[in-house]
Design an enzyme around this catalytic site. Structure first.
Site, short mmCIF file in Angstrom:
data_model
loop_
_atom_site.label_atom_id
_atom_site.label_comp_id
_atom_site.label_asym_id
_atom_site.label_seq_id
_atom_site.Cartn_x
_atom_site.Cartn_y
_atom_site.Cartn_z
CE LYS A 1 44.23 50.94 38.97
NZ LYS A 1 45.20 50.46 39.92
CE LYS B 1 40.76 45.13 37.95
NZ LYS B 1 42.09 44.81 38.39
CE LYS C 1 44.55 45.64 46.28
NZ LYS C 1 45.34 45.82 45.05
N1 AQP Z 1 39.13 40.82 39.86
C1 AQP Z 1 40.26 40.15 39.77
N2 AQP Z 1 40.25 38.87 39.34
C2 AQP Z 1 41.41 38.15 39.24
N3 AQP Z 1 42.62 38.66 39.56
C3 AQP Z 1 42.66 39.95 39.99
N4 AQP Z 1 43.67 40.74 40.38
C4 AQP Z 1 43.18 41.96 40.73
N5 AQP Z 1 41.86 41.98 40.58
C5 AQP Z 1 41.50 40.75 40.12
C6 AQP Z 1 45.05 40.32 40.43
O1 AQP Z 1 45.57 40.62 41.71
C7 AQP Z 1 46.96 40.95 41.58
C8 AQP Z 1 47.24 42.21 42.32
O2 AQP Z 1 46.52 43.30 41.79
P1 AQP Z 1 46.96 44.75 42.24
O3 AQP Z 1 46.57 45.02 43.62
O4 AQP Z 1 48.39 44.94 42.00
O5 AQP Z 1 46.27 45.72 41.26
P2 AQP Z 1 44.91 45.71 40.53
O6 AQP Z 1 44.88 44.66 39.50
O7 AQP Z 1 44.76 47.10 40.05
O8 AQP Z 1 43.86 45.36 41.69
P3 AQP Z 1 42.49 46.05 41.93
O9 AQP Z 1 41.79 45.36 42.99
O10 AQP Z 1 41.76 46.20 40.65
O11 AQP Z 1 42.92 47.46 42.48
P4 AQP Z 1 42.41 48.87 42.05
O12 AQP Z 1 40.96 48.92 42.35
O13 AQP Z 1 43.23 49.78 42.90
O14 AQP Z 1 42.71 49.00 40.59
C9 AQP Z 1 47.26 41.03 40.09
O15 AQP Z 1 47.89 39.81 39.70
C10 AQP Z 1 45.91 41.13 39.46
O16 AQP Z 1 45.87 40.56 38.17
#
Ligand code: AQP
Length: 342
Positions: free
Chosen positions: A118, A201, A204
């Site tokens: 990040k 992956k 968001k």
């Molecule tokens: N691609 C994914 N596959 C499976 N599980 C996922 N999670 C996130 N992306 C995937 C799971 O969703 C939960 C919440 O995630 P989060 O919002 O706290 O943070 P993150 O993992 O950083 O989600 P993003 O979408 O990847 O956000 P950004 O783009 O902001 O970094 C967690 O249990 C995570 O494992």
């Protein structure tokens, strides 16, 4: 409050940073609902303090927090059975995080791959909060003495750090106060990949909206994104080892398996031999049948945001009945003078 045996308790959270997506649903939210159905206390959190580790527009953050709460409920979480909270309404999370900032070591944080991803090349310009994120996550979990944390595969390293922090605290103060939390990473789709690039992956923050299925997408948008998802020229193999080195194909099969509540092998036993031109419409129909009712319910709930705010306020009251005594006991262990009646 026993310091040696811990009653099973589940905690997990999702950031209200917008674009709640299929990865969040299959990797986390759907699992949250499974745990609610078991005979165990469940606490689920909209982690807004985590979201602001990168810049958030204040009005959009408020909207995304309420929308995430609507997503939790629409996906099947029941505020009467699970405690649903907005992290900033339960101040003990941030208070315990400070204690953990003083327990965790800089070197541990520097090894966190999510921070490196990040912060990117400009780590000197990243917020201090982004660096300290895993200590706040440890506090989110341990302020409830949670024993099980359902998450996607990407959170495994942070959960190992949570255990390291609990172990160091217990060791440094000679107590057995914080549990060794178990990460629960299960289901057919613990790491849902981008629909445009099977090596990344689903996320968001991906600038391409076509890379993810948003929980607010309507049936047409879902079907179109699946139709356009990147694949390779071969058809579906008849067993899982035929998906090796085919990340995009594997991803679509795993998504299908997760929706159908089957294993990848079961899906391939049934559908092996089909071309993607035949498989994608089947996947689109299945995805729409599962997601469209959730998205419709989310928009219905968003028409009554006062009710969402009441649910979060009640959730915070219930949560604080657990977190306030655990924080008080933590302060006692650390050596802070308790307030007295005056
Ligand atoms: N691609 C994914 N596959 C499976 N599980 C996922 N999670 C996130 N992306 C995937 C799971 O969703 C939960 C919440 O995630 P989060 O919002 O706290 O943070 P993150 O993992 O950083 O989600 P993003 O979408 O990847 O956000 P950004 O783009 O902001 O970094 C967690 O249990 C995570 O494992």
């Amino acid at each position: 409050m026993s310091e040696t045996s811990f009653t099973p308790r589940v905690f997990s959270g999702i950031q209200p940073s917008g674009n709640l997506h299929l990865g969040n649903y299959l990797g986390a939210l759907k699992r949250f609902v499974d745990w609610q159905e078991k005979d165990v206390e469940t606490i689920y959190c909209m982690v807004d303090l985590h979201a602001i580790t990168v810049w958030q527009d204040p009005a959009k953050l408020r909207h995304a927090t309420r929308e995430l709460c609507a997503g939790f409920i629409a996906a099947g979480l029941d505020p009467a059975r699970s405690i649903l909270i907005n992290q900033s309404q339960v101040p003990e999370h941030a208070q315990l995080a400070w204690i953990f900032n003083c327990v965790a070591r800089m070197g541990w944080m520097q090894r966190m791959t999510q921070f490196k991803d990040k912060a990117g090349k400009n780590a000197q310009n990243a917020s201090l909060g982004l660096f300290a994120y895993p200590a706040l996550m440890a506090a989110d979990i341990l302020i409830y003495h949670a024993t099980h944390v359902p998450v996607g595969e990407d959170q495994k390293q942070h959960l190992e750090l949570t255990r390291d922090i609990a172990a160091k605290f217990n060791h440094d103060y000679g107590v057995d106060f914080f549990p060794m939390t178990e990460p629960v990473i299960e289901g057919a789709a613990t790491r849902v990949m981008s629909l445009r690039d099977g090596s990344k992956k689903m996320s968001k923050s991906d600038p391409s909206d076509a890379s993810r299925i948003n929980m607010t997408d309507d049936a047409d948008a879902i079907a179109k994104k699946i139709r356009k998802a990147k694949t390779d020229p071969e058809g579906l193999p008849s067993e899982a080892k035929g998906l090796e080195d085919r990340p995009e194909a594997r991803n679509l099969v795993e998504i299908y398996a997760a929706f159908a509540e089957q294993s990848v092998d079961q899906v391939l036993a049934e559908l092996g031999g089909k071309q993607f031109s035949e498989f994608k419409p089947l996947l689109a129909d299945l995805a729409v049948s599962k997601l469209a009712p959730i998205s419709a319910e989310m928009s219905r709930l968003m028409d009554n945001q006062d009710e969402i705010d009441r649910i979060l306020t009640r959730g915070a009251e219930r949560a604080r009945a657990i977190t306030a005594p655990i924080l008080r006991r933590t302060y006692d262990i650390v050596g802070m003078v308790p307030p007295v009646q005056v």
